[in-house]
Design a protein around this motif. Sequence first.
Motif, PDB file in Angstrom:
ATOM      1  N   UNK A  25      -8.173  -4.611   0.003  1.00  0.00           N
ATOM      2  CA  UNK A  25      -8.650  -4.742  -1.378  1.00  0.00           C
ATOM      3  C   UNK A  25      -8.196  -3.539  -2.216  1.00  0.00           C
ATOM      4  N   UNK A  26      -8.331  -2.355  -1.658  1.00  0.00           N
ATOM      5  CA  UNK A  26      -7.925  -1.149  -2.382  1.00  0.00           C
ATOM      6  C   UNK A  26      -6.416  -1.116  -2.627  1.00  0.00           C
ATOM      7  N   UNK A  27      -5.640  -1.471  -1.617  1.00  0.00           N
ATOM      8  CA  UNK A  27      -4.178  -1.457  -1.761  1.00  0.00           C
ATOM      9  C   UNK A  27      -3.734  -2.537  -2.752  1.00  0.00           C
ATOM     10  N   UNK A  28      -4.354  -3.696  -2.714  1.00  0.00           N
ATOM     11  CA  UNK A  28      -4.031  -4.742  -3.699  1.00  0.00           C
ATOM     12  C   UNK A  28      -4.298  -4.252  -5.117  1.00  0.00           C
ATOM     13  N   UNK A  29      -5.435  -3.568  -5.295  1.00  0.00           N
ATOM     14  CA  UNK A  29      -5.785  -3.043  -6.614  1.00  0.00           C
ATOM     15  C   UNK A  29      -4.742  -2.017  -7.073  1.00  0.00           C
ATOM     16  N   UNK A  30      -4.323  -1.123  -6.182  1.00  0.00           N
ATOM     17  CA  UNK A  30      -3.301  -0.138  -6.537  1.00  0.00           C
ATOM     18  C   UNK A  30      -1.974  -0.814  -6.863  1.00  0.00           C
ATOM     19  N   UNK A  31      -1.631  -1.827  -6.099  1.00  0.00           N
ATOM     20  CA  UNK A  31      -0.390  -2.566  -6.339  1.00  0.00           C
ATOM     21  C   UNK A  31      -0.453  -3.284  -7.691  1.00  0.00           C
ATOM     22  N   UNK A  32      -1.589  -3.900  -7.996  1.00  0.00           N
ATOM     23  CA  UNK A  32      -1.751  -4.587  -9.282  1.00  0.00           C
ATOM     24  C   UNK A  32      -1.744  -3.599 -10.451  1.00  0.00           C
ATOM     25  N   UNK A  33      -2.426  -2.468 -10.278  1.00  0.00           N
ATOM     26  CA  UNK A  33      -2.558  -1.496 -11.375  1.00  0.00           C
ATOM     27  C   UNK A  33      -1.293  -0.673 -11.616  1.00  0.00           C
ATOM     28  N   UNK A  34      -0.605  -0.301 -10.534  1.00  0.00           N
ATOM     29  CA  UNK A  34       0.503   0.647 -10.669  1.00  0.00           C
ATOM     30  C   UNK A  34       1.851   0.121 -10.190  1.00  0.00           C
ATOM     31  N   UNK A  35       1.857  -0.997  -9.506  1.00  0.00           N
ATOM     32  CA  UNK A  35       3.095  -1.583  -9.029  1.00  0.00           C
ATOM     33  C   UNK A  35       3.704  -0.817  -7.861  1.00  0.00           C
ATOM     34  N   UNK A  40       6.076   4.226  -3.766  1.00  0.00           N
ATOM     35  CA  UNK A  40       7.315   4.976  -3.518  1.00  0.00           C
ATOM     36  C   UNK A  40       7.037   6.453  -3.290  1.00  0.00           C
ATOM     37  N   UNK A  41       5.871   6.927  -3.684  1.00  0.00           N
ATOM     38  CA  UNK A  41       5.485   8.314  -3.407  1.00  0.00           C
ATOM     39  C   UNK A  41       5.084   8.506  -1.953  1.00  0.00           C
ATOM     40  N   UNK A  42       4.697   7.413  -1.283  1.00  0.00           N
ATOM     41  CA  UNK A  42       4.214   7.498   0.092  1.00  0.00           C
ATOM     42  C   UNK A  42       5.205   6.949   1.112  1.00  0.00           C
ATOM     43  N   UNK A  43       5.995   5.955   0.711  1.00  0.00           N
ATOM     44  CA  UNK A  43       6.899   5.289   1.643  1.00  0.00           C
ATOM     45  C   UNK A  43       8.329   5.404   1.150  1.00  0.00           C
ATOM     46  N   UNK A  44       9.250   5.552   2.096  1.00  0.00           N
ATOM     47  CA  UNK A  44      10.661   5.613   1.706  1.00  0.00           C
ATOM     48  C   UNK A  44      11.207   4.188   1.558  1.00  0.00           C
TER      49      UNK A  44
END
Length: 144
Positions: A25-35, A40-44
């Motif tokens: 749920x948290x990751x979906x929210x971050x993906x929806x809010x920030x794309x 890209x700051x966490x994963x290459x």
Amino acid sequence: MPAHPTAESGGTGWANLGMDIVSVKRVRRLLDDYGEDFFQRMLNPGELDDCRTSSGLDPLSLCGRIAAKEAAFKTLRVRNRILPWRDIVVRRADGGWPLVELRRAAAEMAAESGIQDITVSISHDVDYAVAVAAPILGDPRHRP
């Protein structure tokens, strides 16, 4: 200063396990809010590609990668250090299981802690991904 993962006596050692859980749920929210830019700051790019499906980034796969990086970092037992997100790389092996590669700052922290490598296991469910990491210890006689 790291807390060395093996017994000081040089006898039978012990290892610092790392574990983390991440909410879909948290990751979906971050993906929806920030794309995708946020992740890209966490994963290459290779890690992001491993999480991609035909419809875009898979939140459950992102959760697994994030949990694995956090769990790997926890095995290092370092103080006053920020998780070097892009220096802990979690990729998918040909067989499908996750592999951890430590680069730059993460590799230095591991060496300081007497860790040669880290192995990780990731599990997914509908609402969460969890990862457990264990260090592969080096020869304590060769520590700095």
